[in-house]
Each structure stands twice: as structure tokens, then as C-alpha cells.
Write a protein that holds these residues in place. Structure first.
Motif, PDB file in Angstrom:
ATOM      1  N   MET A  18     -55.434  32.096  80.798  1.00  0.00           N
ATOM      2  CA  MET A  18     -54.920  31.493  79.583  1.00  0.00           C
ATOM      3  C   MET A  18     -54.103  32.553  78.847  1.00  0.00           C
ATOM      4  N   LYS A  19     -52.964  32.167  78.395  1.00  0.00           N
ATOM      5  CA  LYS A  19     -52.050  33.073  77.715  1.00  0.00           C
ATOM      6  C   LYS A  19     -52.516  33.337  76.280  1.00  0.00           C
ATOM      7  N   GLU A  20     -52.337  34.569  75.823  1.00  0.00           N
ATOM      8  CA  GLU A  20     -52.619  34.925  74.426  1.00  0.00           C
ATOM      9  C   GLU A  20     -51.311  35.285  73.741  1.00  0.00           C
ATOM     10  N   ILE A  21     -51.217  34.899  72.476  1.00  0.00           N
ATOM     11  CA  ILE A  21     -50.015  35.191  71.703  1.00  0.00           C
ATOM     12  C   ILE A  21     -50.424  35.469  70.260  1.00  0.00           C
ATOM     13  N   GLN A  22     -49.724  36.389  69.625  1.00  0.00           N
ATOM     14  CA  GLN A  22     -50.005  36.702  68.222  1.00  0.00           C
ATOM     15  C   GLN A  22     -49.517  35.559  67.335  1.00  0.00           C
ATOM     16  N   LEU A  23     -50.168  35.382  66.213  1.00  0.00           N
ATOM     17  CA  LEU A  23     -49.835  34.295  65.302  1.00  0.00           C
ATOM     18  C   LEU A  23     -48.368  34.324  64.891  1.00  0.00           C
ATOM     19  N   LYS A  24     -47.849  35.500  64.571  1.00  0.00           N
ATOM     20  CA  LYS A  24     -46.448  35.574  64.136  1.00  0.00           C
ATOM     21  C   LYS A  24     -45.500  35.124  65.240  1.00  0.00           C
ATOM     22  N   ASP A  25     -45.833  35.449  66.502  1.00  0.00           N
ATOM     23  CA  ASP A  25     -45.000  35.013  67.623  1.00  0.00           C
ATOM     24  C   ASP A  25     -45.162  33.517  67.881  1.00  0.00           C
ATOM     25  N   GLN A  43     -48.045  20.818  79.254  1.00  0.00           N
ATOM     26  CA  GLN A  43     -47.945  20.996  80.703  1.00  0.00           C
ATOM     27  C   GLN A  43     -49.263  21.481  81.314  1.00  0.00           C
ATOM     28  N   GLY A  44     -50.295  21.661  80.490  1.00  0.00           N
ATOM     29  CA  GLY A  44     -51.602  22.064  80.996  1.00  0.00           C
ATOM     30  C   GLY A  44     -51.897  23.543  80.887  1.00  0.00           C
ATOM     31  N   ASN A  45     -51.108  24.268  80.101  1.00  0.00           N
ATOM     32  CA  ASN A  45     -51.311  25.705  79.922  1.00  0.00           C
ATOM     33  C   ASN A  45     -51.619  26.015  78.459  1.00  0.00           C
ATOM     34  N   PRO A  46     -52.900  25.946  78.066  1.00  0.00           N
ATOM     35  CA  PRO A  46     -53.238  26.232  76.674  1.00  0.00           C
ATOM     36  C   PRO A  46     -52.962  27.689  76.314  1.00  0.00           C
ATOM     37  N   THR A  47     -52.815  27.947  75.036  1.00  0.00           N
ATOM     38  CA  THR A  47     -52.513  29.286  74.532  1.00  0.00           C
ATOM     39  C   THR A  47     -53.523  29.671  73.463  1.00  0.00           C
ATOM     40  N   ILE A  48     -54.029  30.899  73.559  1.00  0.00           N
ATOM     41  CA  ILE A  48     -54.923  31.440  72.538  1.00  0.00           C
ATOM     42  C   ILE A  48     -54.064  32.124  71.484  1.00  0.00           C
ATOM     43  N   ILE A  49     -54.312  31.799  70.219  1.00  0.00           N
ATOM     44  CA  ILE A  49     -53.595  32.415  69.102  1.00  0.00           C
ATOM     45  C   ILE A  49     -54.486  33.519  68.535  1.00  0.00           C
ATOM     46  N   THR A  50     -53.930  34.716  68.432  1.00  0.00           N
ATOM     47  CA  THR A  50     -54.680  35.840  67.875  1.00  0.00           C
ATOM     48  C   THR A  50     -54.088  36.255  66.536  1.00  0.00           C
ATOM     49  N   HIS A  79     -54.472  39.709  64.076  1.00  0.00           N
ATOM     50  CA  HIS A  79     -55.009  41.071  63.955  1.00  0.00           C
ATOM     51  C   HIS A  79     -55.905  41.414  65.145  1.00  0.00           C
ATOM     52  N   GLY A  80     -55.536  40.944  66.332  1.00  0.00           N
ATOM     53  CA  GLY A  80     -56.269  41.251  67.550  1.00  0.00           C
ATOM     54  C   GLY A  80     -57.488  40.391  67.821  1.00  0.00           C
ATOM     55  N   ARG A  81     -57.829  39.483  66.900  1.00  0.00           N
ATOM     56  CA  ARG A  81     -58.991  38.608  67.076  1.00  0.00           C
ATOM     57  C   ARG A  81     -58.535  37.217  67.494  1.00  0.00           C
ATOM     58  N   LYS A  82     -59.248  36.622  68.425  1.00  0.00           N
ATOM     59  CA  LYS A  82     -58.940  35.261  68.854  1.00  0.00           C
ATOM     60  C   LYS A  82     -59.317  34.309  67.730  1.00  0.00           C
ATOM     61  N   GLU A  83     -58.342  33.531  67.264  1.00  0.00           N
ATOM     62  CA  GLU A  83     -58.561  32.661  66.105  1.00  0.00           C
ATOM     63  C   GLU A  83     -58.466  31.170  66.430  1.00  0.00           C
ATOM     64  N   ALA A  84     -57.598  30.780  67.371  1.00  0.00           N
ATOM     65  CA  ALA A  84     -57.379  29.360  67.639  1.00  0.00           C
ATOM     66  C   ALA A  84     -56.848  29.185  69.056  1.00  0.00           C
ATOM     67  N   VAL A  85     -56.866  27.931  69.497  1.00  0.00           N
ATOM     68  CA  VAL A  85     -56.315  27.586  70.813  1.00  0.00           C
ATOM     69  C   VAL A  85     -55.414  26.374  70.636  1.00  0.00           C
ATOM     70  N   VAL A  86     -54.234  26.434  71.240  1.00  0.00           N
ATOM     71  CA  VAL A  86     -53.336  25.287  71.258  1.00  0.00           C
ATOM     72  C   VAL A  86     -53.476  24.659  72.641  1.00  0.00           C
ATOM     73  N   LEU A  87     -53.932  23.390  72.665  1.00  0.00           N
ATOM     74  CA  LEU A  87     -54.066  22.682  73.924  1.00  0.00           C
ATOM     75  C   LEU A  87     -53.548  21.271  73.748  1.00  0.00           C
ATOM     76  N   SER A  88     -53.304  20.601  74.853  1.00  0.00           N
ATOM     77  CA  SER A  88     -52.740  19.254  74.779  1.00  0.00           C
ATOM     78  C   SER A  88     -53.746  18.300  74.140  1.00  0.00           C
ATOM     79  N   PHE A  89     -53.233  17.219  73.598  1.00  0.00           N
ATOM     80  CA  PHE A  89     -54.091  16.224  72.964  1.00  0.00           C
ATOM     81  C   PHE A  89     -55.015  15.588  73.991  1.00  0.00           C
TER      82      PHE A  89
END
Length: 80
Positions: A1-8, A22-29, A31-41
Motif C-alpha cells: 500500500m502506498k504512503e503519501i504525506q498529507l500535503k502531497d 483502481q484498487g490501490n488504497p493510499t495511506i495518508i501520513t 508528521h510521519g504518523r499514519k492518519e488516514a486511508v483513501v480507499l474506494s467506496f
């Protein structure tokens, strides 16, 4: 699973959502902490339908007689 900073994620939200669809959720970080996940409905709907362990136990279709009684004998030796 891909990680991306909130600002990005803010700057590329459309692409992040497209990836999730497309089936590839993203973890939103943040300040280096995992905060949320974007996934399909559709993935969210699947996860939302998973019952809790308590609900699974409560929905057990058997009778009380199907579960053996617990013995009084200790299962292990306890050093005091």
C-alpha cells in the motif's frame, strides 16, 4: 500500500482517488504518523459489512448444550 504525506495528497487528490478506485488504497501520513486511508467506496462497503467478533458469537445458531462445560481443574500449574 502506498504512503503519501498529507500535503502531497492535497496537491494530488484526484490522482489519489483514481488510484483508490483502481484498487490501490493510499495511506495518508501527517508528521510521519499514519492518519488516514483513501480507499474506494466499494472497498469501504465491504469492510463496513464485516461483523464484530461479539456479533458473530451472538449469532451462533447452536444450543447451549453444543458447547461443553468448562472444567474446574486448572489448565496449568501456577507458581505462587
Amino acid at each position: 500500500m502506498k504512503e503519501i504525506q498529507l500535503k502531497d495528497a492535497k496537491a494530488t487528490l484526484s490522482a489519489v482517488v483514481d488510484q483508490a478506485v483502481q484498487g490501490n488504497p493510499t495511506i495518508i501520513t501527517r508528521h510521519g504518523r499514519k492518519e488516514a486511508v483513501v480507499l474506494s467506496f466499494s472497498e469501504y462497503e465491504k469492510l463496513k459489512q464485516v461483523p464484530s467478533f461479539g456479533r458473530l458469537l451472538a449469532s451462533y445458531p447452536g444450543d447451549e448444550d453444543d458447547i461443553p462445560l468448562r472444567g474446574n481443574k486448572p489448565s496449568r500449574i501456577i507458581d505462587l
